[in-house]
Design a protein around this motif. Structure first.
Motif, mmCIF file in Angstrom:
data_model
loop_
_atom_site.group_PDB
_atom_site.id
_atom_site.type_symbol
_atom_site.label_atom_id
_atom_site.label_comp_id
_atom_site.label_asym_id
_atom_site.label_seq_id
_atom_site.Cartn_x
_atom_site.Cartn_y
_atom_site.Cartn_z
ATOM 1 N N VAL A 62 4.680 16.630 -6.645
ATOM 2 C CA VAL A 62 4.828 15.207 -6.979
ATOM 3 C C VAL A 62 5.139 15.055 -8.477
ATOM 4 O O VAL A 62 4.455 15.598 -9.326
ATOM 5 C CB VAL A 62 3.607 14.374 -6.517
ATOM 6 C CG1 VAL A 62 2.326 14.810 -7.182
ATOM 7 C CG2 VAL A 62 3.828 12.886 -6.719
ATOM 8 N N ASN A 63 6.221 14.356 -8.755
ATOM 9 C CA ASN A 63 6.655 14.123 -10.141
ATOM 10 C C ASN A 63 6.494 12.643 -10.479
ATOM 11 O O ASN A 63 6.541 11.794 -9.589
ATOM 12 C CB ASN A 63 8.121 14.510 -10.311
ATOM 13 C CG ASN A 63 8.313 16.004 -10.108
ATOM 14 O OD1 ASN A 63 8.022 16.805 -10.980
ATOM 15 N ND2 ASN A 63 8.789 16.384 -8.926
ATOM 16 N N ALA A 64 6.350 12.374 -11.770
ATOM 17 C CA ALA A 64 6.147 10.982 -12.184
ATOM 18 C C ALA A 64 7.114 10.615 -13.306
ATOM 19 O O ALA A 64 7.363 11.406 -14.208
ATOM 20 C CB ALA A 64 4.713 10.788 -12.657
ATOM 21 N N ALA A 77 11.054 17.756 -0.034
ATOM 22 C CA ALA A 77 11.164 18.709 -1.148
ATOM 23 C C ALA A 77 10.337 18.263 -2.359
ATOM 24 O O ALA A 77 9.732 19.088 -3.038
ATOM 25 C CB ALA A 77 12.625 18.871 -1.536
ATOM 26 N N THR A 78 10.350 16.979 -2.637
ATOM 27 C CA THR A 78 9.543 16.465 -3.752
ATOM 28 C C THR A 78 9.328 14.951 -3.613
ATOM 29 O O THR A 78 10.089 14.272 -2.916
ATOM 30 C CB THR A 78 10.183 16.794 -5.132
ATOM 31 O OG1 THR A 78 9.242 16.487 -6.152
ATOM 32 C CG2 THR A 78 11.458 16.006 -5.394
ATOM 33 N N ILE A 79 8.296 14.486 -4.261
ATOM 34 C CA ILE A 79 8.046 13.038 -4.329
ATOM 35 C C ILE A 79 8.154 12.634 -5.799
ATOM 36 O O ILE A 79 7.597 13.308 -6.670
ATOM 37 C CB ILE A 79 6.644 12.676 -3.776
ATOM 38 C CG1 ILE A 79 6.532 13.039 -2.294
ATOM 39 C CG2 ILE A 79 6.349 11.191 -3.970
ATOM 40 C CD1 ILE A 79 5.161 12.804 -1.686
ATOM 41 N N ILE A 80 8.903 11.567 -6.058
ATOM 42 C CA ILE A 80 9.009 11.069 -7.442
ATOM 43 C C ILE A 80 8.438 9.654 -7.468
ATOM 44 O O ILE A 80 8.882 8.785 -6.725
ATOM 45 C CB ILE A 80 10.471 11.070 -7.941
ATOM 46 C CG1 ILE A 80 11.061 12.473 -7.817
ATOM 47 C CG2 ILE A 80 10.554 10.582 -9.384
ATOM 48 C CD1 ILE A 80 12.562 12.515 -7.919
ATOM 49 N N ILE A 108 -2.132 9.288 -1.371
ATOM 50 C CA ILE A 108 -0.915 10.048 -1.693
ATOM 51 C C ILE A 108 -1.283 11.506 -1.982
ATOM 52 O O ILE A 108 -0.652 12.437 -1.474
ATOM 53 C CB ILE A 108 -0.153 9.395 -2.883
ATOM 54 C CG1 ILE A 108 0.416 8.044 -2.436
ATOM 55 C CG2 ILE A 108 0.964 10.297 -3.388
ATOM 56 C CD1 ILE A 108 0.940 7.174 -3.547
ATOM 57 N N GLU A 109 -2.320 11.698 -2.767
ATOM 58 C CA GLU A 109 -2.740 13.071 -3.101
ATOM 59 C C GLU A 109 -3.154 13.824 -1.839
ATOM 60 O O GLU A 109 -2.895 15.021 -1.704
ATOM 61 C CB GLU A 109 -3.889 13.030 -4.121
ATOM 62 C CG GLU A 109 -3.413 12.671 -5.506
ATOM 63 C CD GLU A 109 -4.518 12.290 -6.464
ATOM 64 O OE1 GLU A 109 -4.203 12.082 -7.649
ATOM 65 O OE2 GLU A 109 -5.692 12.177 -6.032
ATOM 66 N N ASP A 110 -3.778 13.111 -0.915
ATOM 67 C CA ASP A 110 -4.207 13.702 0.352
ATOM 68 C C ASP A 110 -2.988 14.142 1.180
ATOM 69 O O ASP A 110 -2.972 15.250 1.726
ATOM 70 C CB ASP A 110 -5.014 12.637 1.117
ATOM 71 C CG ASP A 110 -5.999 13.253 2.076
ATOM 72 O OD1 ASP A 110 -6.583 14.275 1.702
ATOM 73 O OD2 ASP A 110 -6.163 12.699 3.191
ATOM 74 N N SER A 111 -1.971 13.258 1.240
ATOM 75 C CA SER A 111 -0.763 13.558 2.027
ATOM 76 C C SER A 111 -0.013 14.746 1.454
ATOM 77 O O SER A 111 0.447 15.622 2.192
ATOM 78 C CB SER A 111 0.186 12.359 2.035
ATOM 79 O OG SER A 111 -0.450 11.230 2.511
ATOM 80 N N ILE A 112 0.123 14.797 0.120
ATOM 81 C CA ILE A 112 0.929 15.870 -0.481
ATOM 82 C C ILE A 112 0.206 17.213 -0.428
ATOM 83 O O ILE A 112 0.837 18.255 -0.329
ATOM 84 C CB ILE A 112 1.359 15.536 -1.933
ATOM 85 C CG1 ILE A 112 0.150 15.289 -2.827
ATOM 86 C CG2 ILE A 112 2.304 14.352 -1.964
ATOM 87 C CD1 ILE A 112 0.486 15.150 -4.287
ATOM 88 N N LYS A 158 0.869 -1.179 0.000
ATOM 89 C CA LYS A 158 0.000 0.000 0.000
ATOM 90 C C LYS A 158 0.907 1.231 0.000
ATOM 91 O O LYS A 158 1.217 1.792 1.067
ATOM 92 C CB LYS A 158 -0.889 -0.004 1.241
ATOM 93 C CG LYS A 158 -2.060 -0.947 1.154
ATOM 94 C CD LYS A 158 -2.992 -0.689 2.303
ATOM 95 C CE LYS A 158 -4.209 -1.568 2.242
ATOM 96 N NZ LYS A 158 -5.110 -1.311 3.372
ATOM 97 N N PRO A 159 1.353 1.663 -1.193
ATOM 98 C CA PRO A 159 2.276 2.796 -1.259
ATOM 99 C C PRO A 159 1.689 4.073 -0.638
ATOM 100 O O PRO A 159 2.437 4.907 -0.134
ATOM 101 C CB PRO A 159 2.518 2.989 -2.751
ATOM 102 C CG PRO A 159 2.065 1.733 -3.383
ATOM 103 C CD PRO A 159 1.007 1.155 -2.514
ATOM 104 N N GLY A 160 0.371 4.170 -0.641
ATOM 105 C CA GLY A 160 -0.292 5.343 -0.045
ATOM 106 C C GLY A 160 0.031 5.458 1.432
ATOM 107 O O GLY A 160 0.377 6.549 1.935
ATOM 108 N N ASP A 161 -0.043 4.332 2.138
ATOM 109 C CA ASP A 161 0.261 4.314 3.579
ATOM 110 C C ASP A 161 1.742 4.580 3.817
ATOM 111 O O ASP A 161 2.114 5.278 4.767
ATOM 112 C CB ASP A 161 -0.119 2.948 4.176
ATOM 113 C CG ASP A 161 -1.622 2.772 4.274
ATOM 114 O OD1 ASP A 161 -2.336 3.768 4.045
ATOM 115 O OD2 ASP A 161 -2.087 1.646 4.554
#
Lengths: 138, 379
Positions: B321-323, B273-276, B310-314, B256-259
């Motif tokens: 957040v980058n992809a 600083a950022t999430i990739i 994830i969107e909630d956390s960021i 569960k990457p969200g957790d």
């Protein structure tokens, strides 16, 4: 069990009734061809019709036999072989072999043949040879 | 020579009397065809479609049977059960999920998560009962194998439903809707069939491209577990502290990457600083397998629960957040990983480093998430 083996379940079994009909038609067609040859001395028109029927029969039965075989072949699902790359991080010695159950990326393997250091699985992949891939202009 | 003579006679006869006294037969045949196609054209078209669907249904039945057979064989081989697992496998193949009611959509994510959790626990329990000797990794792989077999069973039953309904109602539109999407469904079913062996043997699959990127980055560093079924390692990349996250391998597991992201963000009080995020992305026709593309947003598939988290956390800490995506088609996604995808991992790592260099300063903290199934990928 290899999935590229000939399928054996009920879906792929050819009906013996269909096969019987195909072979009866084939036998009758061959008889017509033989009769056509012998009739050609007495009545050439009859011989012509027999010849036509014989050829048509042979062509049809060959076509249906080919179609039956094609249906079985189309059910076969080709799974390309999966290879495992084992690498020594120290000296860079690499060995590529067939995947074995229990392999996984970053699994520690035995000692390196060259430097006696621990070896590691660095990649597991399958190679796909794209058949008849036409080059698109786009 | 005789044959040639007979053929010549026949040819002459036909040439002399092209229609002759039997021309009325041809006229009748012509009119018969005209009226048959005028009144029964649609029905003939429908029979052609039904035959086409029937052909695919044979293939789907074969795939479904193979799925069931491979699953039972693997359970017997790996799990060494005391009793025959066939009845349990058959029962599981028809297992279904009822999604939560969405008339009032507030809080639906948590309801859906709960239902998916219940399903996961149930599936794990079933597998443990079927294969008592299987270890954790093998249990995860068996779960995935069962899921694939169940999916193939579902596809077969759906197509069979429309095929029989079409035959029963003789409605062109019932059969047409399934015939039109059949090529796409067959591609999906073929992909699942090749996936069966990958899951049964524990081979990495195309979907694991993101997890493989994370594994390459974190290998050799200290690893700890984070909720749920994820691992994290603190890795120095270009002078920044990167928390690299992936689902725990080498068993078939997406975690569960969200957790996991939420845990790391909270542990660092939002000072990220950022999430990739790195994930496999469905390629469009014409694109090459293994192409690496870049974008923004939470790169994660599935039912949407983890993307939401994830969107909630960021959003709470306004973290960009980058992809980074590795492109592949549906067939590659669930079948053993292709060489092109395995090689694209290096390109994806370069892209991740580039993003870190461009978007962050030295000493910053970043999160790198390798999304995907960790089957056959350790850490």
């Amino acid at each position: 069990m290899k999935m590229s083996q000939a399928p054996t379940n009920t879906t792929t079994r050819v009906s013996s009734f269909v096969l019987m009909i195909i072979f009866i038609v084939l036998a009758l067609s061959l008889t017509a061809l033989i009769l056509a040859v012998s009739a050609s001395y007495q009545n050439q028109v009859v011989a012509g019709y027999l010849l036509l029927m014989g050829f048509l029969g042979v062509a049809l039965s060959a076509y249906f036999l080919f179609q039956t075989r094609r249906r079985i072949l189309s059910l076969r699902i080709e799974v390309p072989p999966v290879t495992t790359t084992v690498e020594c991080k120290k000296c860079g010695f690499k060995s590529v072999r067939e995947f074995q159950r229990g392999d996984y990326v970053f699994k520690d393997m035995g000692a390196c043949q060259k430097c006696n250091e621990k070896m590691l699985i660095t990649a597991i992949y399958r190679e796909v040879k794209e058949r008849g891939k036409e080059k698109s202009r786009f | 020579m005789n044959v040639l003579a007979v053929m010549a006679t026949l040819q002459n006869q036909i040439a002399q009397e092209p229609l002759g006294e039997y021309s009325w037969i041809l006229t009748i045949v012509f009119y018969a065809f005209f009226f048959v196609f005028m009144f029964y054209g649609q029905r003939i078209q429908m029979y052609v479609m039904i035959r086409e669907v029937e052909g695919s249904l044979y293939k789907l039945k074969y795939m479904k049977d193979e799925g069931r057979k491979i699953t039972i064989e693997t359970i017997k081989e790996v799990g060494k059960p005391q009793t025959d697992p066939t009845a349990r496998v058959d029962r599981f193949l028809d297992y279904f999920i009822i999604p939560p009611q969405s008339m009032d959509p507030a809080g639906i994510v948590w309801k859906l998560e709960h239902i998916l959790d219940v399903r996961d626990v149930r599936l794990k329990d079933e597998v443990k009962l079927m294969a008592p000797s299987a270890d954790e990794t093998q249990t995860n792989n068996l779960e995935n194998t069962l899921e694939v077999a169940s999916e193939l069973n579902y596809i077969y039953k759906m197509i069979r439903h429309f095929y029989l309904l079409g035959k029963k109602t003789l409605s062109l539109y019932v059969i047409m809707q399934i015939q039109m999407i059949l090529p796409l469904i067959m591609r999906e079913a073929e992909a699942y069939t090749t996936a069966l062996k990958a899951f049964a043997y524990g081979q990495p699959i195309g979907d694991g491209a993101g997890a493989l990127v994370a594994a390459r980055l974190m290998h050799g560093y200290e690893i700890r577990k984070v909720p749920k079924d994820n691992v994290v390692a603190s890795v120095p990349i270009e002078g920044r502290a990167a928390f690299v996250i992936k689902a725990e391998g080498p068993g078939g597991n997406v975690g569960k990457p969200g957790d996991a992201v939420k845990t790391i963000v909270e542990e660092n009080e939002g000072k990220i600083a950022t999430i990739i995020m790195i994930d496999a992305l469905m390629k469009l026709e014409g694109e090459e397998v293994g192409e690496v593309a870049e974008g923004v947003g939470a790169a994660i598939g599935g039912p949407g629960v983890d993307q939401f988290k994830i969107e909630d956390s960021i959003l709470k800490y306004r973290i960009p957040v980058n992809a980074v995506a590795i492109k592949q088609d549906i067939g590659d996604n669930v079948s053993p990983m292709r060489k092109e995808i395995s090689e694209a991992v290096d390109k994806a790592i370069e892209r991740v480093k580039q993003v870190i260099l461009e978007k962050t300063k030295e000493g910053d903290k970043v999160i790198v998430v390798g999304v995907g199934n960790s089957i056959g990928i350790g850490q």
